[in-house]
Design a protein around this motif. Structure first.
Motif, PDB file in Angstrom:
ATOM      1  N   MET A 132      50.114  33.463  91.204  1.00 13.54           N
ATOM      2  CA  MET A 132      51.484  32.961  91.347  1.00 13.54           C
ATOM      3  C   MET A 132      51.674  32.233  92.677  1.00 13.54           C
ATOM      4  N   ALA A 133      50.984  32.678  93.729  1.00 16.36           N
ATOM      5  CA  ALA A 133      51.070  31.983  95.013  1.00 16.36           C
ATOM      6  C   ALA A 133      50.527  30.558  94.886  1.00 16.36           C
ATOM      7  N   ILE A 134      49.389  30.415  94.213  1.00 18.91           N
ATOM      8  CA  ILE A 134      48.811  29.085  93.994  1.00 18.91           C
ATOM      9  C   ILE A 134      49.728  28.245  93.116  1.00 18.91           C
ATOM     10  N   PHE A 135      50.259  28.867  92.054  1.00 20.05           N
ATOM     11  CA  PHE A 135      51.142  28.170  91.120  1.00 20.05           C
ATOM     12  C   PHE A 135      52.373  27.618  91.840  1.00 20.05           C
ATOM     13  N   LEU A 136      52.979  28.425  92.709  1.00 18.54           N
ATOM     14  CA  LEU A 136      54.192  27.981  93.414  1.00 18.54           C
ATOM     15  C   LEU A 136      53.879  26.973  94.516  1.00 18.54           C
ATOM     16  N   LEU A 137      52.704  27.112  95.125  1.00 14.99           N
ATOM     17  CA  LEU A 137      52.312  26.125  96.136  1.00 14.99           C
ATOM     18  C   LEU A 137      52.168  24.738  95.515  1.00 14.99           C
ATOM     19  N   LEU A 138      51.729  24.711  94.267  1.00  8.11           N
ATOM     20  CA  LEU A 138      51.573  23.433  93.565  1.00  8.11           C
ATOM     21  C   LEU A 138      52.889  22.950  92.953  1.00  8.11           C
ATOM     22  N   SER A 139      53.894  23.838  92.918  1.00  3.29           N
ATOM     23  CA  SER A 139      55.204  23.477  92.348  1.00  3.29           C
ATOM     24  C   SER A 139      56.209  23.312  93.478  1.00  3.29           C
ATOM     25  N   ARG A 140      56.072  22.254  94.241  1.00  5.37           N
ATOM     26  CA  ARG A 140      56.886  22.084  95.443  1.00  5.37           C
ATOM     27  C   ARG A 140      58.379  21.969  95.150  1.00  5.37           C
ATOM     28  N   GLY A 141      58.720  21.573  93.933  1.00  2.00           N
ATOM     29  CA  GLY A 141      60.133  21.423  93.593  1.00  2.00           C
ATOM     30  C   GLY A 141      60.897  22.723  93.604  1.00  2.00           C
ATOM     31  N   GLY A 190      45.301  38.218  86.559  1.00  2.02           N
ATOM     32  CA  GLY A 190      46.538  37.583  87.017  1.00  2.02           C
ATOM     33  C   GLY A 190      46.996  36.503  86.058  1.00  2.02           C
ATOM     34  N   VAL A 191      46.046  35.735  85.544  1.00  2.00           N
ATOM     35  CA  VAL A 191      46.362  34.697  84.550  1.00  2.00           C
ATOM     36  C   VAL A 191      46.850  35.352  83.265  1.00  2.00           C
ATOM     37  N   ALA A 192      46.163  36.431  82.833  1.00  2.00           N
ATOM     38  CA  ALA A 192      46.541  37.141  81.604  1.00  2.00           C
ATOM     39  C   ALA A 192      47.931  37.761  81.721  1.00  2.00           C
ATOM     40  N   THR A 193      48.336  38.075  82.935  1.00  3.81           N
ATOM     41  CA  THR A 193      49.669  38.642  83.164  1.00  3.81           C
ATOM     42  C   THR A 193      50.742  37.560  83.219  1.00  3.81           C
ATOM     43  N   ALA A 194      50.443  36.489  83.943  1.00  6.50           N
ATOM     44  CA  ALA A 194      51.467  35.475  84.213  1.00  6.50           C
ATOM     45  C   ALA A 194      51.731  34.537  83.037  1.00  6.50           C
ATOM     46  N   LEU A 195      50.683  34.101  82.351  1.00  6.85           N
ATOM     47  CA  LEU A 195      50.873  33.099  81.293  1.00  6.85           C
ATOM     48  C   LEU A 195      51.836  33.536  80.186  1.00  6.85           C
ATOM     49  N   PRO A 196      51.680  34.757  79.610  1.00 10.36           N
ATOM     50  CA  PRO A 196      52.636  35.151  78.570  1.00 10.36           C
ATOM     51  C   PRO A 196      54.084  35.186  79.079  1.00 10.36           C
ATOM     52  N   LEU A 197      54.254  35.597  80.337  1.00  4.94           N
ATOM     53  CA  LEU A 197      55.602  35.644  80.895  1.00  4.94           C
ATOM     54  C   LEU A 197      56.183  34.244  81.036  1.00  4.94           C
ATOM     55  N   LEU A 198      55.369  33.294  81.451  1.00  2.00           N
ATOM     56  CA  LEU A 198      55.832  31.916  81.587  1.00  2.00           C
ATOM     57  C   LEU A 198      56.115  31.302  80.219  1.00  2.00           C
ATOM     58  N   GLY A 231      60.387  34.927  89.941  1.00  2.41           N
ATOM     59  CA  GLY A 231      60.588  36.357  89.787  1.00  2.41           C
ATOM     60  C   GLY A 231      59.278  37.125  89.816  1.00  2.41           C
ATOM     61  N   LEU A 232      58.289  36.667  89.039  1.00  2.00           N
ATOM     62  CA  LEU A 232      56.998  37.346  89.008  1.00  2.00           C
ATOM     63  C   LEU A 232      56.313  37.270  90.364  1.00  2.00           C
ATOM     64  N   ALA A 233      56.420  36.127  91.038  1.00  2.00           N
ATOM     65  CA  ALA A 233      55.830  35.987  92.372  1.00  2.00           C
ATOM     66  C   ALA A 233      56.460  36.983  93.342  1.00  2.00           C
ATOM     67  N   GLY A 234      57.788  37.115  93.268  1.00  2.00           N
ATOM     68  CA  GLY A 234      58.485  38.052  94.145  1.00  2.00           C
ATOM     69  C   GLY A 234      58.117  39.496  93.850  1.00  2.00           C
ATOM     70  N   GLU A 235      58.052  39.824  92.560  1.00  2.31           N
ATOM     71  CA  GLU A 235      57.745  41.202  92.161  1.00  2.31           C
ATOM     72  C   GLU A 235      56.333  41.595  92.584  1.00  2.31           C
ATOM     73  N   THR A 236      55.375  40.693  92.413  1.00  2.13           N
ATOM     74  CA  THR A 236      54.001  41.012  92.807  1.00  2.13           C
ATOM     75  C   THR A 236      53.856  41.031  94.331  1.00  2.13           C
ATOM     76  N   THR A 237      54.652  40.220  95.032  1.00  6.60           N
ATOM     77  CA  THR A 237      54.612  40.222  96.498  1.00  6.60           C
ATOM     78  C   THR A 237      55.039  41.577  97.048  1.00  6.60           C
ATOM     79  N   VAL A 238      56.045  42.186  96.409  1.00  7.10           N
ATOM     80  CA  VAL A 238      56.563  43.484  96.857  1.00  7.10           C
ATOM     81  C   VAL A 238      55.492  44.568  96.759  1.00  7.10           C
ATOM     82  N   VAL A 239      54.764  44.592  95.641  1.00  8.71           N
ATOM     83  CA  VAL A 239      53.795  45.676  95.422  1.00  8.71           C
ATOM     84  C   VAL A 239      52.373  45.301  95.836  1.00  8.71           C
ATOM     85  N   PHE A 240      52.156  44.035  96.200  1.00  7.61           N
ATOM     86  CA  PHE A 240      50.819  43.583  96.592  1.00  7.61           C
ATOM     87  C   PHE A 240      50.243  44.386  97.767  1.00  7.61           C
TER      88      PHE A 240
END
Length: 295
Positions: A45-54, A216-224, A174-183
């Motif tokens: 999710m960190a990589i995904f958001l870094l590439l999603s500058r918007g 991480g991909v298996a977790t994030a993709l279905p949610l997206l 949301g997923l990025a924030g949730e994983t950041t908390v428990v990371f």
């Protein structure tokens, strides 16, 4: 709408097949699997958001809002608890109970809506809750013990949904924030296991290790995918599609994992399915009434 339907079907098929994925790591402790799932979800999710500058303006807005950060922290703990119980149950021969848990989650949500959102369910929705309650009681009789796995999965995911309903933000953020908390907790546990020479992940066969790193991909993709579906489909349609997941899981438990499925448990599931039909029809009626009033 057609695209949304495909996104929803993809998401729920992926969630239904997840027991096969976690079973491939059954030599690992459930806590170790969870820690890797959280860690690699955080990285993805960190990589995904870094590439999603918007999305950066929205991220900054959330990062400066104490209430939203508190809710993200709560949702992170709840979904991590849900993941841990699910992984443990799958790798200890309780896949049927996970299926039952996700079947009754929508009906558990009705109770939460009454208690916390002051919603007033219709008579049909109360009937659905009563039928589900009978199903759970029968499952308890059949197991000879309280079906804590099913009810804990339903309650943690229901509370997770309730927390997320309190605030609106993009699913990826949301997923990025949730994983950041428990990371930090997950990383600390991985380091502890390594220091104590109790970790097993790094000794997995190469293919299994790659699969674990892709958790991480298996977790994030279905949610997206689900987020994209939710923005395109009526809630009533999503309500029907969501039962694809636990139905696939139930079939896997019987035909792949060879778990016991007794006549009493079959009757229990019949009550649950009847409850879901009543609930879905009642929800559709409420949606149509609301749409008619809006027009």
């Amino acid at each position: 709408m057609k695209k949304g339907l495909w996104y929803a079907i993809l998401a729920y098929i992926a969630w239904g097949l997840l027991p096969l994925y976690w079973k491939s790591f059954e030599s690992l402790l459930a806590g170790e699997i969870l820690s890797h799932r959280i860690t690699w979800s955080f990285v993805f999710m960190a990589i995904f958001l870094l590439l999603s500058r918007g999305r950066w303006p929205e991220i900054r807005k959330i990062a400066t809002n104490g209430r939203i950060l508190l809710l993200i922290g709560a949702s992170g703990i709840l979904i991590s608890s849900n993941w841990l119980i699910f992984i443990w149950a799958v790798n200890n021969g309780h896949v049927i109970e996970t299926s039952l848990g996700y079947y009754i989650t929508p009906l558990f949500n009705v109770m939460l809506a009454v208690l916390f959102l002051k919603e007033k369910p219709t008579g049909s929705q109360w009937l659905a809750v009563a039928l589900a309650g009978i199903g759970v009681i029968l499952a308890t009789i059949d197991y000879g013990r309280f079906p804590w796995i099913s009810l804990t999965l339903a309650s943690t995911f229901g509370l997770y949904s309730l927390v997320k309903k309190r605030v609106s933000y993009d699913a990826s953020i949301g997923l990025a924030g949730e994983t950041t908390v428990v990371f930090p907790i997950a990383l600390a546990y991985i380091i502890y296991l390594h220091a104590a020479h109790q970790d097993s992940a790094w000794s997995l066969p190469p293919l299994s290790l790659i699969m674990l790193l892709l958790s991480g991909v298996a977790t994030a993709l279905p949610l997206l995918w689900f987020a994209k579906a939710a923005s395109r489909l009526p809630l009533s349609m999503l309500g029907f599609i969501q039962y694809i997941g636990p139905s696939i899981t139930l079939l896997l438990s019987i035909f792949v994992f060879k778990e016991k499925f007794s006549p009493v448990l079959l009757v229990s599931f019949a009550f649950i399915w009847a409850a879901l039909v009543v609930y879905a029809l009642a929800s559709m009626k409420v949606s149509r009434t609301a749409a008619a009033k809006a027009n």
